[in-house]
Motif scaffolding. Sequence first.
Motif, short mmCIF file in Angstrom:
data_model
loop_
_atom_site.label_atom_id
_atom_site.label_comp_id
_atom_site.label_asym_id
_atom_site.label_seq_id
_atom_site.Cartn_x
_atom_site.Cartn_y
_atom_site.Cartn_z
N ARG A 64 105.23 6.28 14.94
CA ARG A 64 105.96 6.17 16.21
C ARG A 64 106.85 4.94 16.32
O ARG A 64 107.43 4.70 17.37
CB ARG A 64 104.97 6.14 17.38
N SER A 65 106.98 4.14 15.29
CA SER A 65 107.80 2.93 15.40
C SER A 65 109.26 3.29 15.72
O SER A 65 109.84 4.16 15.07
CB SER A 65 107.74 2.15 14.08
N SER A 66 109.83 2.57 16.70
CA SER A 66 111.23 2.83 17.06
C SER A 66 112.18 1.92 16.29
O SER A 66 113.38 2.15 16.23
CB SER A 66 111.44 2.58 18.55
N GLY A 112 106.98 1.85 20.61
CA GLY A 112 108.05 2.69 21.14
C GLY A 112 108.54 2.23 22.51
O GLY A 112 109.51 2.77 23.04
N ALA A 135 115.09 4.51 11.95
CA ALA A 135 114.69 4.04 13.27
C ALA A 135 115.39 4.83 14.36
O ALA A 135 116.41 5.46 14.11
CB ALA A 135 115.02 2.56 13.39
N SER A 136 114.86 4.75 15.60
CA SER A 136 115.54 5.47 16.69
C SER A 136 116.50 4.56 17.44
O SER A 136 117.25 5.03 18.28
CB SER A 136 114.52 6.11 17.63
#
Length: 397
Positions: free
Chosen positions: A209-211, A359, A236-237
């Motif tokens: 879940r790392s952004s 996140g 990454a997001s």
Amino acid sequence: MLAGKRILLIIGGGIAAYKALDLIRRIKERGAAVTPVLTRAGTEFVTPLSVAALAGAKVHTDLFDLTDEASMGHIALSRVADLIVVAPATADLMAKMAQGRADDLASTLLLATDTRVLIAPAMNVRMWTHPATLRNLATLTGDGVLTIGPNEGDMACGEFGPGRMAEPPEIIAAIEAALADGPLRGKHVLVTSGPTQEPIDPVRYIANRSSGAQGTAIAQALAALGARVTFITGPASVPPPDGVTVVPVQTAQEMLAAVTAALPADAAIFAAAVADWRVQNASDHKIKKTAANAPPVLRFAENPDILATVAKGTPRPRLVVGFAAETDDVIAQATQKRARKGCDWIVANDVRPETGIMGGTDNAVTLITESGTESWPRMGKDAVARKLAARIAGALT
Ligand code: CTP
């Protein structure tokens, strides 16, 4: 921040060249001088006259201009700037840079310079995603060339996707970051960030879940203090920061290779959420769900520990900082992790879902060093990044 700086601006031949005029205006407004260079193709899109008028300076267009060679040779021209900016950087210019060709003024300057170079790529989406361009980009980032953009959007050619040149304000921000004066000027800092993706087959992967928000903020804060930052990021997001060398990777093994290639560094910050395991029996073909097939069994192999490899290897950065994302016994676990991995500092955080940290936009960290533990109040990830960057600057200077 740009007052008194000298920018050598190379304008390549692409439709985005018109934005270079606005860029010149904005650079000048900030008190910096622009020495413009137009490639031959560039002159098809903007006229030397308009460039010269906005820059208030002579435009250099041809390698074999004897008058130029008499007043200032191309070697001298390549050295007069604090930063060389290539905007737009066409696919062709990037290819020439990656190959080290010198067959016109722009490519010769880029080969002859000892100044840092920032490129703002602009091209058709297919050209940008072509393996040849991606190879050239990887070569250039490996050489320390900084990039800004391209952005995604509608393109002049009627297609949609990545390839649009970054907007002039974004390029200005990247120039400012590249020229930032500060305590970390002259220092090379490596930052890992984001999740890794470990393929199961060509369409499926295991991730987390790392952004990438905390790693991105740290890279930005270090660049703002004048560091040369190599930012090695999984998918990454959040977008990567401006004014740093971005090395995109997918898997933990690729991340280790990119980190090793980026050494030596004065400091290395490992903010990435690296997958501990990869799928050993990943398939080259999409795994099909047929009636005869039982659910697939995935076998895992352990990934290399990038942080421990760097902390225990050579050349070892003077300062190695790890992160410890924990859900139980945060401080005790993180303290053990610091010793086990051989790093100097550990930034520990509590990632239980109810904290909203993984996140989210805030972080509450405890810095664990040789001299003990220090809990920082909960604050924005940007604020954590600035505080950590200031501590890093203190340790390196
Ligand atoms: N890390 C790394 N390479 C790995 C795993 C972790 O570089 N293969 C780094 C992370 O970037 C982070 C630190 O090691 O800085 C700790 O990561 P974390 O996931 O908390 O620790 P693990 O090694 O996974 O340990 P554990 O499974 O015991 O939590």
